[in-house]
Design an enzyme around this catalytic site. Structure first.
Site, PDB file in Angstrom:
ATOM      1  N   SER A 144       0.824  -1.202   0.000  1.00 46.90           N
ATOM      2  CA  SER A 144       0.000   0.000   0.000  1.00 46.90           C
ATOM      3  C   SER A 144       0.866   1.263   0.000  1.00 46.90           C
ATOM      4  O   SER A 144       1.605   1.510  -0.947  1.00 46.90           O
ATOM      5  CB  SER A 144      -0.947  -0.043   1.203  1.00 46.90           C
ATOM      6  OG  SER A 144      -1.896   0.984   1.154  1.00 46.90           O
ATOM      7  N   ASP A 351       3.896  24.721  -0.430  1.00 43.47           N
ATOM      8  CA  ASP A 351       5.356  24.639  -0.565  1.00 43.47           C
ATOM      9  C   ASP A 351       5.862  23.268  -0.107  1.00 43.47           C
ATOM     10  O   ASP A 351       6.551  23.145   0.897  1.00 43.47           O
ATOM     11  CB  ASP A 351       6.048  25.768   0.206  1.00 43.47           C
ATOM     12  CG  ASP A 351       5.684  25.776   1.685  1.00 43.47           C
ATOM     13  OD1 ASP A 351       4.595  25.266   2.044  1.00 43.47           O
ATOM     14  OD2 ASP A 351       6.477  26.297   2.487  1.00 43.47           O
ATOM     15  N   HIS A 404      -7.292  -5.289  -1.166  1.00 48.43           N
ATOM     16  CA  HIS A 404      -6.092  -4.492  -0.916  1.00 48.43           C
ATOM     17  C   HIS A 404      -5.073  -5.215  -0.036  1.00 48.43           C
ATOM     18  O   HIS A 404      -3.889  -4.866  -0.049  1.00 48.43           O
ATOM     19  CB  HIS A 404      -6.511  -3.172  -0.254  1.00 48.43           C
ATOM     20  CG  HIS A 404      -5.421  -2.156  -0.183  1.00 48.43           C
ATOM     21  ND1 HIS A 404      -4.940  -1.485  -1.284  1.00 48.43           N
ATOM     22  CD2 HIS A 404      -4.699  -1.696   0.874  1.00 48.43           C
ATOM     23  CE1 HIS A 404      -3.989  -0.647  -0.921  1.00 48.43           C
ATOM     24  NE2 HIS A 404      -3.813  -0.759   0.380  1.00 48.43           N
TER      25      HIS A 404
END
Length: 428
Positions: A144, A351, A404
């Site tokens: 994952s 940023d 998953h």
């Protein structure tokens, strides 16, 4: 200091390594990493190949094995397995809401949390590889979020990797949180429909739960109010097997009589939704997509939910949600409240340090094999395949046999190793 002991067919060694909090200021504040290695006693030799595991999350701890099984059993037939608890997780220097709140205001907390992203984790891993293993290349097995770390590793330190094996964790590039949630909300709606198809009575039971929560404050054992949206977030488990069944049995025991919730239900909901065992999971969820060219993540999951009235709390049948962080979590979940100023600052931040070098990824020479779970509720298969198609020396296996958590099968790692072997093997 090294601690060594035996654990059911595995020799375990544990060491602690000190690294800078900020790699741009190596002489500044430091933190510790726990490094645990597993090795077959009969293969405990200096030349045994190395495999490091990149755990899921963000914020997940490494496996604490109780038996030699699954992918660990296969790996130990070839490798010395190196489990580095990522900064802020497991046995490494701990991090929770109080630690972040003590940093000061939201900006200070956000600056601190920004040091726990994949770029810092890769610098940590490279330090461990050189300090403890003489700079020998290692293979990496990623689960994952570990795949996000893998692409950062391949972008900035590919010389450290002999091969990369990725299970359900190839990010879209360039990263766009809004695109991720545009796709995954559709997926979780499909998973909810599957729950109701398998268990038709759950439509009415879930509606009864939601109506009772709407009628008045229902308190969890820690004093948090259980809201409908917190209950909806339990749908995250539908992305794992047998998540539909676990959710069904939880729903079944909701009431001891109409309108009165069972203590067992409330305790289980608290355990499943508090994230006390991994407070960084929701806290850093959208920072995975922070990139200099992507702009602010801006609570992308909440923005997408606001565009979808089908997920409203008053709609019936009630839809669940998945791996999606929402701002209300940092008001309603006790162990997350201290993160609130920092996560709101992170959501507005633009940023970011870069996580990927797309040109370098295109020219990549490290062997890569990825398992793409076609029905993955968390990581969209289309985005994974798009990235893999632009990643040098990559092979992949698309399957709907697993959800998953397919890495736990003991077969997924086998298939990925075959892909690398058939393409020439690991880099020496």
């Amino acid at each position: 200091m090294t601690t060594t002991y035996m654990l059911r067919g595995m020799r375990v060694r544990e060491q602690r390594v000190t690294v800078p909090l900020d790699w741009a200021e190596p002489g500044g504040e430091s933190i510790e990493l726990l490094v645990r290695e597993l090795v077959d006693p009969e293969r405990d030799r200096p030349e045994t190949p190395l495999l490091t595991y990149l755990q899921g999350g963000p914020g997940g701890a490494n496996p604490r094995p109780v038996a030699r099984d699954g992918w660990i059993a296969e790996a130990l037939d070839t490798y010395r397995v190196v489990l580095v608890d990522q900064r802020g997780t497991g046995g490494s220097t701990p991090l929770d809401a109080r630690v972040v709140a003590e940093r000061g205001d939201g900006r200070a907390g956000a600056d601190f949390l920004a040091h726990f992203r994949a770029d810092s984790i890769v610098r940590d891993l490279e330090h461990v590889r050189h300090a403890l293993y003489g700079g020998r290349r290692w293979a990496a097995l990623a689960q994952s979020y570990g795949g996000w770390i893998t692409l950062t590793y391949l972008s900035f330190a590919p010389e450290g990797l002999a091969a990369s094996y990725v299970c359900g964790g190839v990010p879209g590039t360039p990263p766009r949180a809004s695109e991720v949630y545009r796709r995954t909300f559709d997926r979780v709606a499909t998973k909810t429909a599957e729950l109701y198809r398998r268990y038709p009575d759950d439509v009415e039971r879930v509606a009864e739960i939601a109506d009772a929560l709407a009628a008045g404050d229902v308190l969890l054992p820690d004093g948090d109010v259980l809201t409908i949206r917190r209950f909806q977030a339990l749908g995250i488990d539908m992305g794992m097997k047998p998540g539909h069944e676990r959710l069904h049995w939880l729903i079944e025991k909701a009431f001891v009589r109409p309108g009165r919730f069972s203590e067992a239900f409330l305790q289980d909901v608290l355990t499943l939704s508090s994230t006390a065992g991994n407070p960084l999971f929701w806290t850093l969820q959208e920072t995975l997509y922070g990139d200099p060219d992507s702009g602010a993540t801006g609570w992308a999951a909440q923005a997408e939910r606001d565009r979808r009235p089908a997920f409203d709390e008053d709609r019936r049948p009630l839809l669940f949600t998945g791996e999606m962080a929402f701002p209300w979590m940092f008001d309603e979940i006790r162990v997350l409240r201290g993160f609130a100023p920092a996560v709101h600052e992170l959501a507005a931040r633009t940023d970011w340090s870069p996580l990927y070098d797309l040109d370098r990824l295109a020219a990549n020479e490290v062997p890569v094999a990825a398992a793409v779970y076609f029905d993955d509720m968390y990581v969209d298969a289309g985005l994974q395949l798009d990235t893999l198609g632009r990643l040098g020396n990559a092979g992949w296996w698309v399957t709907n046999e697993y959800e998953h958590d397919g890495i736990g099968s003991g077969r997924t790692f086998t298939r990925l190793r075959e892909i690398v072997r058939d393409r020439g093997g690991e880099t020496a």
